[in-house]
Design a protein around this motif. Structure first.
Motif, PDB file in Angstrom:
ATOM      1  N   LYS A   1       0.579  -1.225   0.058  1.00 54.63           N
ATOM      2  CA  LYS A   1       0.048  -0.152  -0.111  1.00 54.63           C
ATOM      3  C   LYS A   1       0.931   1.283   0.061  1.00 54.63           C
ATOM      4  O   LYS A   1       0.252   2.362   0.007  1.00 54.63           O
ATOM      5  CB  LYS A   1      -0.926   0.068   1.388  1.00 54.63           C
ATOM      6  CG  LYS A   1      -1.927  -1.055   1.158  1.00 54.63           C
ATOM      7  CD  LYS A   1      -2.944  -0.853   2.365  1.00 54.63           C
ATOM      8  CE  LYS A   1      -4.139  -2.083   2.296  1.00 54.63           C
ATOM      9  NZ  LYS A   1      -5.171  -1.901   3.368  1.00 54.63           N
ATOM     10  N   SER A   2       2.305   1.098  -0.039  1.00 54.39           N
ATOM     11  CA  SER A   2       3.089   2.257   0.272  1.00 54.39           C
ATOM     12  C   SER A   2       3.465   2.614  -1.207  1.00 54.39           C
ATOM     13  O   SER A   2       3.997   1.627  -2.046  1.00 54.39           O
ATOM     14  CB  SER A   2       4.163   2.034   1.099  1.00 54.39           C
ATOM     15  OG  SER A   2       3.791   1.841   2.311  1.00 54.39           O
TER      16      SER A   2
ATOM     17  N   GLN B   1       3.817   8.125  -0.582  1.00 59.04           N
ATOM     18  CA  GLN B   1       3.006   7.979   0.473  1.00 59.04           C
ATOM     19  C   GLN B   1       3.316   6.679   1.448  1.00 59.04           C
ATOM     20  O   GLN B   1       3.502   5.304   0.730  1.00 59.04           O
ATOM     21  CB  GLN B   1       1.462   7.789   0.558  1.00 59.04           C
ATOM     22  CG  GLN B   1       0.895   7.393   1.529  1.00 59.04           C
ATOM     23  CD  GLN B   1      -0.831   7.578   1.477  1.00 59.04           C
ATOM     24  OE1 GLN B   1      -1.325   8.673   0.968  1.00 59.04           O
ATOM     25  NE2 GLN B   1      -1.579   6.603   1.750  1.00 59.04           N
TER      26      GLN B   1
ATOM     27  N   ALA C   1       2.490   3.889   4.111  1.00 52.81           N
ATOM     28  CA  ALA C   1       1.427   3.272   4.876  1.00 52.81           C
ATOM     29  C   ALA C   1       2.021   2.248   5.933  1.00 52.81           C
ATOM     30  O   ALA C   1       2.795   1.337   5.481  1.00 52.81           O
ATOM     31  CB  ALA C   1       0.497   2.648   4.067  1.00 52.81           C
TER      32      ALA C   1
ATOM     33  N   SER D   1      -3.038   2.265  12.861  1.00 50.55           N
ATOM     34  CA  SER D   1      -2.447   2.523  11.342  1.00 50.55           C
ATOM     35  C   SER D   1      -2.183   3.873  11.237  1.00 50.55           C
ATOM     36  O   SER D   1      -2.696   4.468  12.091  1.00 50.55           O
ATOM     37  CB  SER D   1      -3.499   2.159  10.365  1.00 50.55           C
ATOM     38  OG  SER D   1      -4.458   2.886  10.019  1.00 50.55           O
TER      39      SER D   1
ATOM     40  N   GLN E   1      -0.285   6.830   8.163  1.00 44.95           N
ATOM     41  CA  GLN E   1       0.108   6.994   6.949  1.00 44.95           C
ATOM     42  C   GLN E   1       1.112   8.442   6.945  1.00 44.95           C
ATOM     43  O   GLN E   1       0.633   9.260   7.596  1.00 44.95           O
ATOM     44  CB  GLN E   1      -0.826   7.134   5.915  1.00 44.95           C
ATOM     45  CG  GLN E   1      -1.618   5.814   5.576  1.00 44.95           C
ATOM     46  CD  GLN E   1      -2.681   5.752   6.539  1.00 44.95           C
ATOM     47  OE1 GLN E   1      -3.329   6.708   7.187  1.00 44.95           O
ATOM     48  NE2 GLN E   1      -2.867   4.373   6.759  1.00 44.95           N
TER      49      GLN E   1
ATOM     50  N   HIS F   1       2.251  11.067   4.045  1.00 42.56           N
ATOM     51  CA  HIS F   1       1.884  11.308   2.645  1.00 42.56           C
ATOM     52  C   HIS F   1       2.876  12.782   2.269  1.00 42.56           C
ATOM     53  O   HIS F   1       2.567  13.776   3.108  1.00 42.56           O
ATOM     54  CB  HIS F   1       0.503  11.622   2.512  1.00 42.56           C
ATOM     55  CG  HIS F   1       0.325  12.258   1.171  1.00 42.56           C
ATOM     56  ND1 HIS F   1       0.423  11.354  -0.021  1.00 42.56           N
ATOM     57  CD2 HIS F   1       0.048  13.553   0.309  1.00 42.56           C
ATOM     58  CE1 HIS F   1       0.098  12.005  -1.324  1.00 42.56           C
ATOM     59  NE2 HIS F   1      -0.087  13.320  -0.893  1.00 42.56           N
TER      60      HIS F   1
END
Length: 165
Positions: free
Chosen positions: A105-106, A110, A112, A130, A132, A134
Motif C-alpha cells: 500500500k506504500s 505515501q 502506509a 494504522s 500514513q 503522505h
C-alpha cells in the motif's frame, strides 16, 4: 507536443504509484531530519511540533511529537533483522503499538504502516492501529492515523506538517 506532455505526466503518475522498498522508505524517513511544525494540527492538539533525528549511527530515526510537553510521544523507525521497516510508537496513552511498513500500500509519495503487535494493546484499549505519511513536497507532509477502541475504529485524525527552516 500535447501528446508528449500527456505521456510524460502519465509516466510520472505511474512511477510514483509503484511500490516502495523498505530500504527506500527508510531513506525517505531519514531525510525528514530536522524540526517540523503543524500548519494544520490534529483537532485539540494545539501548536504541534515534531522533531526527527537520525540516531544510532544512522540505524534508527527518532520522531518526537510535542517535545517538552506533558504528552510528549516518541516513535522509533528502523530496519529489522529481515530488512523490513518497522516503527514502535511510545504513546501518551501508555501503550506501545508496533508497526510494519505495508509495502503493498506504500509508494514513494505515501508510506502506509499497519499494526504488527505491541505492548499494552488489548481489544478494549484505545490505541493507534494504522498510520500514513503522505509527502507533498520535500518540506511538507501530511500524517494521518486511525485509532481503535473496543476493537472498533474510533476515527482518524491528520495533521499537515511543514519543515521549519
Amino acid at each position: 507536443m500535447k501528446i508528449l506532455l500527456t505521456v510524460l505526466a502519465l509516466t510520472s503518475a505511474i512511477a510514483s504509484a509503484e511500490p516502495v522498498t523498505d530500504t527506500a522508505a527508510f531513506a525517505k524517513i531519514k531525510n525528514l531530519a530536522g524540526s517540523w511544525r503543524a500548519t494544520k494540527p490534529m483537532p485539540g492538539m494545539g501548536k504541534m511540533r515534531v522533531n526527527y533525528r537520525v540516531i544510532a549511527g544512522g540505524s534508527a530515526v527518532q520522531e518526537t511529537a510535542f517535545p517538552g510537553w506533558k504528552n510528549e510521544m516518541v516513535s522509533l523507525f528502523h530496519l529489522d533483522g529481515r530488512g523490513h521497516l518497522v516503527m514502535t510508537h511510545y504513546c501518551a496513552l501508555g501503550n506501545q503499538p508496533h508497526f510494519a511498513l505495508d509495502t503493498g500500500k506504500s509508494t514513494d509519495a505515501q508510506l502506509a504502516f499497519k499494526l504488527d503487535g505491541g505492548s499494552g494493546i488489548t481489544r478494549k484499549s484505545t490505541h493507534m492501529g494504522s498510520f500514513q505519511m503522505h509527502f507533498t513536497s520535500p518540506d511538507t507532509m501530511e500524517n494521518s492515523g486511525e485509532s481503535f477502541k473496543d476493537g472498533k475504529s474510533a476515527g482518524t485524525c491528520s495533521s499537515t506538517l511543514q519543515r521549519v527552516k
